[in-house]
Design a protein around this motif. Structure first.
Motif, PDB file in Angstrom:
ATOM      1  N   UNK A   1       0.847  -1.173   0.000  1.00  0.00           N
ATOM      2  CA  UNK A   1       0.000   0.000   0.000  1.00  0.00           C
ATOM      3  C   UNK A   1       0.897   1.242   0.000  1.00  0.00           C
ATOM      4  N   UNK A   2       0.523   2.223  -0.802  1.00  0.00           N
ATOM      5  CA  UNK A   2       1.290   3.456  -0.924  1.00  0.00           C
ATOM      6  C   UNK A   2       0.884   4.438   0.174  1.00  0.00           C
ATOM      7  N   UNK A   3       1.885   5.081   0.770  1.00  0.00           N
ATOM      8  CA  UNK A   3       1.606   6.110   1.767  1.00  0.00           C
ATOM      9  C   UNK A   3       1.546   7.462   1.057  1.00  0.00           C
ATOM     10  N   UNK A   4       0.519   8.244   1.333  1.00  0.00           N
ATOM     11  CA  UNK A   4       0.378   9.555   0.696  1.00  0.00           C
ATOM     12  C   UNK A   4       1.401  10.530   1.272  1.00  0.00           C
ATOM     13  N   UNK A   5       1.627  11.596   0.547  1.00  0.00           N
ATOM     14  CA  UNK A   5       2.540  12.648   1.028  1.00  0.00           C
ATOM     15  C   UNK A   5       2.036  13.235   2.351  1.00  0.00           C
ATOM     16  N   UNK A   6       0.731  13.427   2.450  1.00  0.00           N
ATOM     17  CA  UNK A   6       0.164  13.979   3.679  1.00  0.00           C
ATOM     18  C   UNK A   6       0.410  13.047   4.860  1.00  0.00           C
ATOM     19  N   UNK A   7       0.187  11.761   4.671  1.00  0.00           N
ATOM     20  CA  UNK A   7       0.405  10.824   5.775  1.00  0.00           C
ATOM     21  C   UNK A   7       1.887  10.709   6.112  1.00  0.00           C
ATOM     22  N   UNK A   8       2.756  10.869   5.119  1.00  0.00           N
ATOM     23  CA  UNK A   8       4.190  10.908   5.393  1.00  0.00           C
ATOM     24  C   UNK A   8       4.512  12.078   6.314  1.00  0.00           C
ATOM     25  N   UNK A   9       3.903  13.215   6.027  1.00  0.00           N
ATOM     26  CA  UNK A   9       4.129  14.396   6.854  1.00  0.00           C
ATOM     27  C   UNK A   9       3.562  14.205   8.251  1.00  0.00           C
ATOM     28  N   UNK A  10       2.352  13.646   8.359  1.00  0.00           N
ATOM     29  CA  UNK A  10       1.721  13.409   9.664  1.00  0.00           C
ATOM     30  C   UNK A  10       2.595  12.483  10.509  1.00  0.00           C
ATOM     31  N   UNK A  11       3.098  11.416   9.907  1.00  0.00           N
ATOM     32  CA  UNK A  11       3.953  10.480  10.630  1.00  0.00           C
ATOM     33  C   UNK A  11       5.238  11.167  11.091  1.00  0.00           C
ATOM     34  N   UNK A  12       5.843  11.948  10.209  1.00  0.00           N
ATOM     35  CA  UNK A  12       7.080  12.648  10.559  1.00  0.00           C
ATOM     36  C   UNK A  12       6.845  13.641  11.693  1.00  0.00           C
ATOM     37  N   UNK A  13       5.737  14.364  11.648  1.00  0.00           N
ATOM     38  CA  UNK A  13       5.424  15.342  12.703  1.00  0.00           C
ATOM     39  C   UNK A  13       5.225  14.640  14.041  1.00  0.00           C
ATOM     40  N   UNK A  14       4.494  13.542  14.053  1.00  0.00           N
ATOM     41  CA  UNK A  14       4.272  12.801  15.301  1.00  0.00           C
ATOM     42  C   UNK A  14       5.592  12.292  15.869  1.00  0.00           C
ATOM     43  N   UNK A  15       6.417  11.742  15.004  1.00  0.00           N
ATOM     44  CA  UNK A  15       7.713  11.225  15.428  1.00  0.00           C
ATOM     45  C   UNK A  15       8.581  12.338  16.008  1.00  0.00           C
TER      46      UNK A  15
END
Length: 73
Positions: free
Chosen positions: A1-15
């Motif tokens: 499954x492909x991760x969207x750019x937005x979800x990449x950003x959300x994950x990075x921000x949480x981390x």
């Protein structure tokens, strides 16, 4: 499954948000061992600078790995 750019950003921000708290506490505990004495405000500002750098790094690496995944499939 492909991760969207937005979800990449959300994950990075949480981390990075969790990392910010860890970094500030670590600075407060470790700096005095090396003879560095910073106020809480200075520790928070320094932690913010490192956090912004880390956020950019995390997002960029996530996008690189996503590009590699797409390229290899």
């Amino acid at each position: 499954m492909k991760q969207s750019r937005l979800m990449s950003l959300v994950e990075a921000v949480a981390n990075v948000a969790v990392g910010y708290g860890v970094a500030v506490v670590t600075q407060i505990l470790i700096f005095p061992i090396f003879g560095l004495h910073a106020t809480l405000a200075q520790n928070l500002k320094l932690g913010l600078i490192f956090t912004l750098v880390s956020l950019g790094r995390s997002y960029a690496l996530r996008r690189v790995f996503e590009a590699i995944r797409v390229w290899t499939n």
